[in-house]
Design a protein around this motif. Sequence first.
Motif, PDB file in Angstrom:
ATOM      1  N   GLY A  16       0.931  -1.435   0.355  1.00 33.74           N
ATOM      2  CA  GLY A  16       0.220   0.119  -0.083  1.00 33.74           C
ATOM      3  C   GLY A  16       0.858   1.194   0.319  1.00 33.74           C
ATOM      4  N   ASN A  17       2.284   1.248   1.015  1.00 32.22           N
ATOM      5  CA  ASN A  17       3.110   2.456   0.611  1.00 32.22           C
ATOM      6  C   ASN A  17       3.457   2.374  -0.733  1.00 32.22           C
ATOM      7  OD1 ASN A  17       3.368   2.973   3.429  1.00 32.22           O
ATOM      8  ND2 ASN A  17       4.333   1.624   3.640  1.00 32.22           N
ATOM      9  N   SER A  18       3.214   1.533  -1.752  1.00 39.35           N
ATOM     10  CA  SER A  18       3.876   1.744  -3.014  1.00 39.35           C
ATOM     11  C   SER A  18       2.698   2.569  -3.444  1.00 39.35           C
ATOM     12  CB  SER A  18       4.063   0.762  -3.686  1.00 39.35           C
ATOM     13  OG  SER A  18       4.774  -0.278  -3.272  1.00 39.35           O
ATOM     14  N   THR A  85      10.684   7.814 -11.036  1.00 40.88           N
ATOM     15  CA  THR A  85      10.642   7.525 -12.379  1.00 40.88           C
ATOM     16  C   THR A  85      10.114   6.904 -12.359  1.00 40.88           C
ATOM     17  OG1 THR A  85      12.770   7.263 -11.538  1.00 40.88           O
ATOM     18  CG2 THR A  85      12.649   8.765 -12.389  1.00 40.88           C
ATOM     19  N   LEU A  86       9.886   5.680 -11.082  1.00 46.74           N
ATOM     20  CA  LEU A  86       9.378   4.113 -11.538  1.00 46.74           C
ATOM     21  C   LEU A  86       8.056   4.374 -11.329  1.00 46.74           C
ATOM     22  CD1 LEU A  86      11.313   2.021  -9.010  1.00 46.74           C
ATOM     23  CD2 LEU A  86      12.122   2.276 -11.502  1.00 46.74           C
ATOM     24  N   ASP A  87       6.506   3.704 -12.055  1.00 43.34           N
ATOM     25  CA  ASP A  87       5.491   3.169 -11.715  1.00 43.34           C
ATOM     26  C   ASP A  87       5.404   1.997 -10.223  1.00 43.34           C
ATOM     27  OD1 ASP A  87       4.524   4.315 -13.836  1.00 43.34           O
ATOM     28  OD2 ASP A  87       4.824   2.185 -15.633  1.00 43.34           O
ATOM     29  N   THR A  88       4.402   1.992 -10.095  1.00 42.43           N
ATOM     30  CA  THR A  88       3.814   1.000  -8.863  1.00 42.43           C
ATOM     31  C   THR A  88       4.234  -0.091  -8.487  1.00 42.43           C
ATOM     32  OG1 THR A  88       1.769   2.739  -8.037  1.00 42.43           O
ATOM     33  CG2 THR A  88       2.091   0.919  -7.123  1.00 42.43           C
ATOM     34  N   GLY A  89       3.761  -0.938  -9.837  1.00 43.44           N
ATOM     35  CA  GLY A  89       4.342  -2.196  -9.613  1.00 43.44           C
ATOM     36  C   GLY A  89       5.464  -2.930  -9.810  1.00 43.44           C
ATOM     37  N   ILE A  90       5.746  -2.249 -10.545  1.00 47.73           N
ATOM     38  CA  ILE A  90       7.827  -2.063 -11.129  1.00 47.73           C
ATOM     39  C   ILE A  90       7.850  -2.340  -9.741  1.00 47.73           C
ATOM     40  CG2 ILE A  90       9.799  -1.409 -12.054  1.00 47.73           C
ATOM     41  CD1 ILE A  90       7.670  -1.299 -14.568  1.00 47.73           C
ATOM     42  N   GLY A  91       8.593  -0.479  -8.952  1.00 50.51           N
ATOM     43  CA  GLY A  91       8.791  -0.282  -7.248  1.00 50.51           C
ATOM     44  C   GLY A  91       8.784  -1.320  -6.398  1.00 50.51           C
ATOM     45  N   ALA A  92       7.356  -2.168  -6.625  1.00 48.87           N
ATOM     46  CA  ALA A  92       7.216  -3.145  -5.802  1.00 48.87           C
ATOM     47  C   ALA A  92       8.142  -4.729  -5.745  1.00 48.87           C
ATOM     48  CB  ALA A  92       5.643  -3.424  -5.641  1.00 48.87           C
ATOM     49  N   LEU A  93       8.195  -4.743  -7.263  1.00 46.45           N
ATOM     50  CA  LEU A  93       8.817  -5.612  -7.586  1.00 46.45           C
ATOM     51  C   LEU A  93      10.684  -5.415  -7.253  1.00 46.45           C
ATOM     52  CD1 LEU A  93       7.322  -6.511 -10.909  1.00 46.45           C
ATOM     53  CD2 LEU A  93       6.903  -7.959  -9.061  1.00 46.45           C
ATOM     54  N   ILE A  94      10.902  -4.250  -7.486  1.00 53.18           N
ATOM     55  CA  ILE A  94      12.179  -4.054  -7.200  1.00 53.18           C
ATOM     56  C   ILE A  94      12.637  -4.353  -5.767  1.00 53.18           C
ATOM     57  CG2 ILE A  94      14.229  -2.965  -7.075  1.00 53.18           C
ATOM     58  CD1 ILE A  94      13.089  -2.344  -9.970  1.00 53.18           C
ATOM     59  N   LEU A  95      11.777  -3.476  -4.749  1.00 51.86           N
ATOM     60  CA  LEU A  95      11.486  -3.337  -3.557  1.00 51.86           C
ATOM     61  C   LEU A  95      11.649  -4.746  -3.272  1.00 51.86           C
ATOM     62  CD1 LEU A  95      11.472  -1.703  -0.948  1.00 51.86           C
ATOM     63  CD2 LEU A  95       9.008  -2.165  -1.068  1.00 51.86           C
ATOM     64  N   PHE A  96      10.660  -5.774  -3.446  1.00 48.97           N
ATOM     65  CA  PHE A  96      10.328  -6.788  -2.758  1.00 48.97           C
ATOM     66  C   PHE A  96      11.448  -7.689  -2.733  1.00 48.97           C
ATOM     67  CE2 PHE A  96       6.259  -5.662  -0.965  1.00 48.97           C
ATOM     68  CZ  PHE A  96       6.162  -6.264  -0.549  1.00 48.97           C
ATOM     69  N   GLY A  97      12.080  -7.797  -4.120  1.00 48.42           N
ATOM     70  CA  GLY A  97      13.222  -8.827  -4.848  1.00 48.42           C
ATOM     71  C   GLY A  97      14.126  -8.303  -3.691  1.00 48.42           C
ATOM     72  N   ALA A 139      11.306  -1.407 -19.853  1.00 47.36           N
ATOM     73  CA  ALA A 139      12.444  -1.315 -18.768  1.00 47.36           C
ATOM     74  C   ALA A 139      12.570  -0.044 -17.917  1.00 47.36           C
ATOM     75  CB  ALA A 139      13.968  -1.439 -19.391  1.00 47.36           C
ATOM     76  N   PRO A 140      13.018  -0.203 -16.278  1.00 44.78           N
ATOM     77  CA  PRO A 140      13.123   0.569 -15.077  1.00 44.78           C
ATOM     78  C   PRO A 140      14.115   1.547 -15.969  1.00 44.78           C
ATOM     79  CG  PRO A 140      13.279  -0.856 -14.468  1.00 44.78           C
ATOM     80  CD  PRO A 140      13.553  -1.521 -15.505  1.00 44.78           C
ATOM     81  N   SER A 141      13.843   2.930 -14.931  1.00 44.26           N
ATOM     82  CA  SER A 141      15.066   3.857 -14.842  1.00 44.26           C
ATOM     83  C   SER A 141      16.104   3.280 -14.395  1.00 44.26           C
ATOM     84  CB  SER A 141      15.302   5.376 -14.371  1.00 44.26           C
ATOM     85  OG  SER A 141      14.854   4.548 -13.632  1.00 44.26           O
ATOM     86  N   LEU A 142      17.628   3.725 -14.271  1.00 47.26           N
ATOM     87  CA  LEU A 142      18.518   3.028 -13.565  1.00 47.26           C
ATOM     88  C   LEU A 142      18.821   3.503 -12.725  1.00 47.26           C
ATOM     89  CD1 LEU A 142      21.236   0.411 -13.522  1.00 47.26           C
ATOM     90  CD2 LEU A 142      22.839   2.837 -14.525  1.00 47.26           C
ATOM     91  N   MET A 143      18.759   4.837 -12.692  1.00 51.35           N
ATOM     92  CA  MET A 143      18.460   5.558 -10.958  1.00 51.35           C
ATOM     93  C   MET A 143      17.339   4.951 -10.042  1.00 51.35           C
ATOM     94  SD  MET A 143      20.174   7.939  -8.668  1.00 51.35           S
ATOM     95  CE  MET A 143      21.394   8.273 -10.239  1.00 51.35           C
ATOM     96  N   GLY A 144      16.186   4.594 -10.521  1.00 55.38           N
ATOM     97  CA  GLY A 144      14.970   4.487  -9.987  1.00 55.38           C
ATOM     98  C   GLY A 144      15.675   3.157  -9.457  1.00 55.38           C
ATOM     99  N   PHE A 145      15.959   2.130 -10.116  1.00 52.68           N
ATOM    100  CA  PHE A 145      16.070   0.666 -10.046  1.00 52.68           C
ATOM    101  C   PHE A 145      17.077   0.491  -8.828  1.00 52.68           C
ATOM    102  CE2 PHE A 145      18.511  -3.530 -10.460  1.00 52.68           C
ATOM    103  CZ  PHE A 145      18.148  -4.006 -10.543  1.00 52.68           C
ATOM    104  N   VAL A 146      18.191   1.428  -8.888  1.00 54.41           N
ATOM    105  CA  VAL A 146      19.562   1.611  -7.868  1.00 54.41           C
ATOM    106  C   VAL A 146      18.874   2.023  -6.514  1.00 54.41           C
ATOM    107  CG1 VAL A 146      21.313   2.665  -7.420  1.00 54.41           C
ATOM    108  CG2 VAL A 146      21.163   1.628  -9.510  1.00 54.41           C
ATOM    109  N   LEU A 147      17.810   3.230  -6.480  1.00 50.89           N
ATOM    110  CA  LEU A 147      17.203   3.500  -5.134  1.00 50.89           C
ATOM    111  C   LEU A 147      16.457   3.216  -4.747  1.00 50.89           C
ATOM    112  CD1 LEU A 147      17.136   7.299  -6.386  1.00 50.89           C
ATOM    113  CD2 LEU A 147      18.260   6.729  -5.020  1.00 50.89           C
ATOM    114  N   MET A 148      15.794   2.104  -5.851  1.00 51.22           N
ATOM    115  CA  MET A 148      14.508   1.159  -4.899  1.00 51.22           C
ATOM    116  C   MET A 148      15.628  -0.555  -4.231  1.00 51.22           C
ATOM    117  SD  MET A 148      11.753   1.469  -3.614  1.00 51.22           S
ATOM    118  CE  MET A 148      10.703   1.896  -4.538  1.00 51.22           C
ATOM    119  N   ALA A 149      16.164  -0.582  -4.833  1.00 49.36           N
ATOM    120  CA  ALA A 149      17.078  -1.976  -4.502  1.00 49.36           C
ATOM    121  C   ALA A 149      17.979  -1.586  -2.785  1.00 49.36           C
ATOM    122  CB  ALA A 149      18.549  -2.364  -5.646  1.00 49.36           C
ATOM    123  N   ILE A 150      18.010  -0.109  -3.563  1.00 41.16           N
ATOM    124  CA  ILE A 150      19.405   0.056  -1.578  1.00 41.16           C
ATOM    125  C   ILE A 150      18.073   0.451  -0.742  1.00 41.16           C
ATOM    126  CG2 ILE A 150      19.911   1.927  -0.796  1.00 41.16           C
ATOM    127  CD1 ILE A 150      21.192   3.188  -2.897  1.00 41.16           C
TER     128      ILE A 150
END
Length: 251
Positions: A16-18, A85-97, A139-150
């Motif tokens: 829900g936060n996403s 820069t990330l969509d909701t679904g992609i952000g959640a996928l990166i986060l939980f992964g 494909a998500p932006s590289l910066m968005g991916f890195v930030l969500m992975a962190i």
Amino acid sequence: MKTILYTIIALVAFAGNSVLCRYALKGDAIDASSFTSIRLLSGAVFLIALVMLKNKGAFNFKGGSWSSAFYLFVYMVTFSYAYITLDTGIGALILFGAVQMTMVIFSIVKGKKLQLIEWIGLIIAFAGLALLLLPSGSAPSLMGFVLMAISGIAWGGYTLAGKGAKNPLIATSNNFLKTAPFVIALFLFTFDSTTISNDGVILAIVSGALTSGLGYAIWYAALEGLKVTQVRGFTINCAYYCFLWWCYFHQ
């Protein structure tokens, strides 16, 4: 069953936060820094009030830790900026992964032998993150991916730090409270780019008080039981991650 229920409620709250964060930032209702600051402060206020209500006006300031507060702050600030820069679904996928990989890799480093379901969870998480990085129109932006992975790594660190919490509600309340110095520093550093609206403030408060503050308290409560029901916990995590992938490919 209580542990499983707590785990499911916590994961739904985090998802829900996403939704709340992406909705607020996509509509320019609030900037990422202000969303993070209000989210953390409202979470602290809500949890302290909840503890005082439960304990007849008393509050124990000795719970939590500065390391947990730091993990919490890093998770939230990178989470907010990633969703610019990330969509909701992609952000959640990166986060939980990222969370799942952090938890499992930590277990491996500590010398724990993984069970089959844990290996499956790690493979699913790694494959999901790798697939997202493949060149494509979605494909998500590289910066968005890195930030969500962190953000996911920080959440994993926060989870590991909270496994020994004797009182989940007290620990979570103090962790939120201890983020105050970090919030002040963030606010001062980003003051010139502040954008705030009524809708943005409401979304940040809901995210901070309910899906974050209360969600993290429930998550800490689930951790003690997950020590005993670890296999079932990882099963839930894998099933939830697969569900996110299904949503992503059918959106």
